[in-house]
Write a protein that holds these residues in place. Structure first.
Motif, mmCIF file in Angstrom:
data_model
loop_
_atom_site.group_PDB
_atom_site.id
_atom_site.type_symbol
_atom_site.label_atom_id
_atom_site.label_comp_id
_atom_site.label_asym_id
_atom_site.label_seq_id
_atom_site.Cartn_x
_atom_site.Cartn_y
_atom_site.Cartn_z
ATOM 1 N N TYR A 124 7.333 10.247 4.676
ATOM 2 C CA TYR A 124 8.272 10.152 5.792
ATOM 3 C C TYR A 124 9.699 9.950 5.303
ATOM 4 N N PHE A 161 6.772 1.390 3.949
ATOM 5 C CA PHE A 161 5.354 1.773 4.006
ATOM 6 C C PHE A 161 5.167 3.276 4.205
ATOM 7 N N TRP A 162 5.715 3.842 5.256
ATOM 8 C CA TRP A 162 5.538 5.283 5.504
ATOM 9 C C TRP A 162 6.477 6.114 4.656
ATOM 10 N N GLN A 182 7.234 5.758 1.653
ATOM 11 C CA GLN A 182 6.674 6.016 0.324
ATOM 12 C C GLN A 182 5.763 7.236 0.322
ATOM 13 N N ASN A 183 5.309 7.606 1.501
ATOM 14 C CA ASN A 183 4.277 8.646 1.576
ATOM 15 C C ASN A 183 4.672 9.822 2.452
#
Lengths: 197, 85
Positions: A184, A178-179, A181-182
């Protein structure tokens, strides 16, 4: 002219050797989440490890709690810059869960109730490095901190320690969660300050 | 329990990316089809980034992450983002 030097005096007194770079100490336990806290009845809870072989390993709540558990005292480090030292957990080692799991893949995706995901290399969660925790400071893990069960991977930033876990899927490539992908970092080592790509 | 803000909280960060006030932009949820102005979305900001969720189904509409020098916007759950011409 004489050159006056204070010389090498080692670590400054005010430094915190237990704190990774860029972190500050907190006594609280901040609640962070990318969504609402899911209501999980342990009667419906299960944990599944899925592999490319199609042979899943799964445990219901009763079976999971019959597994040997370990007490873990560890420091935790959140990428939002707080660190908490000496936290006490109890849970099942990932080594125990992976005992009879066969896979040729080197990476895992952790899945949570509520849809959260985070990716990890398999060798970062074996050999006594990670647990599925069911207790914090001697009490059952509360829902806001990930109860009934959460990942505990304390040597990496805490977004890797997914709350409300329901399973792990082996993956051939290190696909991001989740993170990750953006922005992190795919690994997230706090001592190397691996915050972002 | 985890709390959230409403979509008006997005006015600041999205102003760096879009020309208009995006809180009055409408978007369609890619999961359930709900159409609403962004101000009505649910914004979870107590996190490493901002997770923006649909008011109707709770699925993720967008994710915003600041990495210090960069801002990343993931519009994974929004279709037909509409602003006045």
């Amino acid at each position: 002219m004489a050159v006056i030097s204070r010389g090498f005096t080692g670590r400054p007194r005010e430094s915190q050797p237990d704190l990774p770079p860029g972190q500050y100490l907190t006594k609280d336990f901040p609640v962070l989440s990318a969504g609402p806290t899911p209501a999980i009845d342990t009667a419906d809870w299960s944990f599944v490890i899925k592999t490319e072989t199609g042979k899943d390993a799964s445990w219901n709540w009763e079976e999971f709690n019959a597994l040997p558990k370990e007490d873990v005292t560890t420091d935790i480090h959140c990428v939002t810059r707080w660190s908490k030292l000496g936290t006490q957990w109890r849970g099942v080692s990932l080594d125990t869960l992976f005992e009879n799991v066969e896979s040729s893949y080197d990476y895992v995706m952790v899945h949570s109730y509520g849809g959260y995901t985070t990716n990890l290399p398999l060798d970062e969660i074996l050999d006594g490095q990670a647990w599925i925790a069911t207790e914090f400071e001697g009490e059952p893990l509360t829902p806001d901190h990930g109860g009934p069960a959460r990942m505990l991977v304390p040597h990496l930033y805490f977004w890797k320690s997914a709350k409300w876990v329901r399973g792990i899927t082996m993956q051939r490539d290190d696909n991001p969660g989740f993170w990750e992908q953006n922005g992190y970092h795919t690994n997230g080592d706090p001592w190397r300050e691996e915050r972002y790509w | 329990m985890t709390s959230h803000l409403d979509g008006n909280a997005l006015a600041g960060p999205l102003s760096e990316l879009f020309r208009d006030d995006m809180t009055i932009a409408t978007g369609r949820c890619a999961h359930c089809g709900d159409v609403s102005v962004l101000a009505q979305a649910l914004v979870y900001d107590a996190a490493p980034g901002w997770a923006v969720r649909c008011r109707a189904c709770g699925e993720v509409l967008m994710v915003i992450v600041r990495t210090g020098e960069r801002m990343m916007v993931d519009l994974r759950g929004v279709t037909a983002l509409e602003v006045p011409a």
